[in-house]
Design a protein around this motif. Structure first.
Motif, PDB file in Angstrom:
ATOM      1  N   ARG A   1      -7.770   2.899  -2.131  1.00 29.04           N
ATOM      2  CA  ARG A   1      -6.389   2.469  -1.869  1.00 29.04           C
ATOM      3  C   ARG A   1      -5.511   2.727  -3.086  1.00 29.04           C
ATOM      4  O   ARG A   1      -5.889   2.415  -4.210  1.00 29.04           O
ATOM      5  CB  ARG A   1      -6.358   0.986  -1.523  1.00 29.04           C
TER       6      ARG A   1
ATOM      7  N   GLY B   1     -13.000   1.697   7.886  1.00 31.19           N
ATOM      8  CA  GLY B   1     -12.517   0.887   6.774  1.00 31.19           C
ATOM      9  C   GLY B   1     -13.585   0.191   5.953  1.00 31.19           C
ATOM     10  O   GLY B   1     -13.270  -0.639   5.108  1.00 31.19           O
TER      11      GLY B   1
ATOM     12  N   GLU C   1      -3.890   5.189   1.650  1.00 29.79           N
ATOM     13  CA  GLU C   1      -5.271   4.714   1.710  1.00 29.79           C
ATOM     14  C   GLU C   1      -6.143   5.725   2.440  1.00 29.79           C
ATOM     15  O   GLU C   1      -5.753   6.244   3.485  1.00 29.79           O
ATOM     16  CB  GLU C   1      -5.324   3.355   2.421  1.00 29.79           C
TER      17      GLU C   1
ATOM     18  N   ARG D   1     -13.363   2.563   1.279  1.00 29.55           N
ATOM     19  CA  ARG D   1     -12.011   3.107   1.183  1.00 29.55           C
ATOM     20  C   ARG D   1     -11.522   3.179  -0.256  1.00 29.55           C
ATOM     21  O   ARG D   1     -12.029   2.488  -1.128  1.00 29.55           O
ATOM     22  CB  ARG D   1     -11.039   2.316   2.042  1.00 29.55           C
TER      23      ARG D   1
ATOM     24  N   ARG E   1       0.854  -1.185   0.000  1.00 32.31           N
ATOM     25  CA  ARG E   1       0.000   0.000   0.000  1.00 32.31           C
ATOM     26  C   ARG E   1       0.884   1.226   0.000  1.00 32.31           C
ATOM     27  O   ARG E   1       1.870   1.285   0.730  1.00 32.31           O
ATOM     28  CB  ARG E   1      -0.862   0.050   1.264  1.00 32.31           C
TER      29      ARG E   1
ATOM     30  N   GLU F   1     -13.221  -5.237  -2.933  1.00 30.81           N
ATOM     31  CA  GLU F   1     -12.775  -4.332  -3.993  1.00 30.81           C
ATOM     32  C   GLU F   1     -13.815  -4.363  -5.108  1.00 30.81           C
ATOM     33  O   GLU F   1     -14.126  -5.414  -5.649  1.00 30.81           O
ATOM     34  CB  GLU F   1     -11.409  -4.761  -4.526  1.00 30.81           C
TER      35      GLU F   1
ATOM     36  N   GLN G   1      -9.889   6.056   4.247  1.00 30.47           N
ATOM     37  CA  GLN G   1     -10.950   5.223   4.778  1.00 30.47           C
ATOM     38  C   GLN G   1     -12.027   6.085   5.412  1.00 30.47           C
ATOM     39  O   GLN G   1     -11.737   7.142   5.966  1.00 30.47           O
ATOM     40  CB  GLN G   1     -10.417   4.282   5.862  1.00 30.47           C
TER      41      GLN G   1
ATOM     42  N   ALA H   1      -1.864   1.499  -4.458  1.00 30.43           N
ATOM     43  CA  ALA H   1      -0.939   0.405  -4.143  1.00 30.43           C
ATOM     44  C   ALA H   1       0.023   0.136  -5.289  1.00 30.43           C
ATOM     45  O   ALA H   1      -0.295   0.377  -6.461  1.00 30.43           O
ATOM     46  CB  ALA H   1      -1.729  -0.869  -3.839  1.00 30.43           C
TER      47      ALA H   1
END
Length: 136
Positions: free
Chosen positions: A25, A20, A6, A23, A3, A55, A8, A27
């Motif tokens: 992210r 969370g 991020e 969120r 990561r 996701e 959240q 990465a």
């Protein structure tokens, strides 16, 4: 993969705060080197009556948008695992040997139709070209 950053969201459940469950992210998509820094952005949500976060969408380092999948087929910039709906149609680019077109959604034509052998839409299904006549 690591990561990078991020964001959240948090909210109050019946008795405590929960974080969370939604969120975004950023990465790494690979082990970074001095010459390669592939990265992607993922969007996670939690469905109604669920507790697990999944996701739902990813933008890959190569610019592909993946919806409801994390596997890029390497051929298409927009990939959806599941059904989709386009309210006002889809505009295509210039396919090989053809011209740009708009695919419209709408009502079935109930009056008599005329089929022209020179007007068609060609669809490639597993390497087999299929010609669909355009009705007017």
């Amino acid at each position: 993969n690591d990561r990078i950053f991020e964001l959240q969201g948090a909210g109050y459940a019946s008795t405590h705060y929960v974080d969370g469950k939604v969120r975004i992210r950023f990465a790494a998509s690979e082990n970074w080197t001095d010459t390669s820094f592939a990265a992607h952005m993922s969007f996670f949500t939690t469905a109604s009556t669920a507790v697990s976060t999944l996701e739902r969408m990813r933008i890959t380092g190569s610019g592909s948008v993946l919806v409801n999948t994390t596997t890029d087929d390497g051929n298409n910039k927009f990939q959806v695992n599941g059904s989709g709906k386009f309210q006002d149609g889809i505009t295509t680019g210039n396919p090989s040997g053809g011209t740009a077109a708009v695919w419209k959604t709408g009502s079935l034509k109930t009056s008599p139709v005329v089929v022209s052998p020179t007007n068609y839409v060609e669809v490639d299904i597993g390497g087999t070209p299929i010609k669909l006549a355009v009705v007017t």
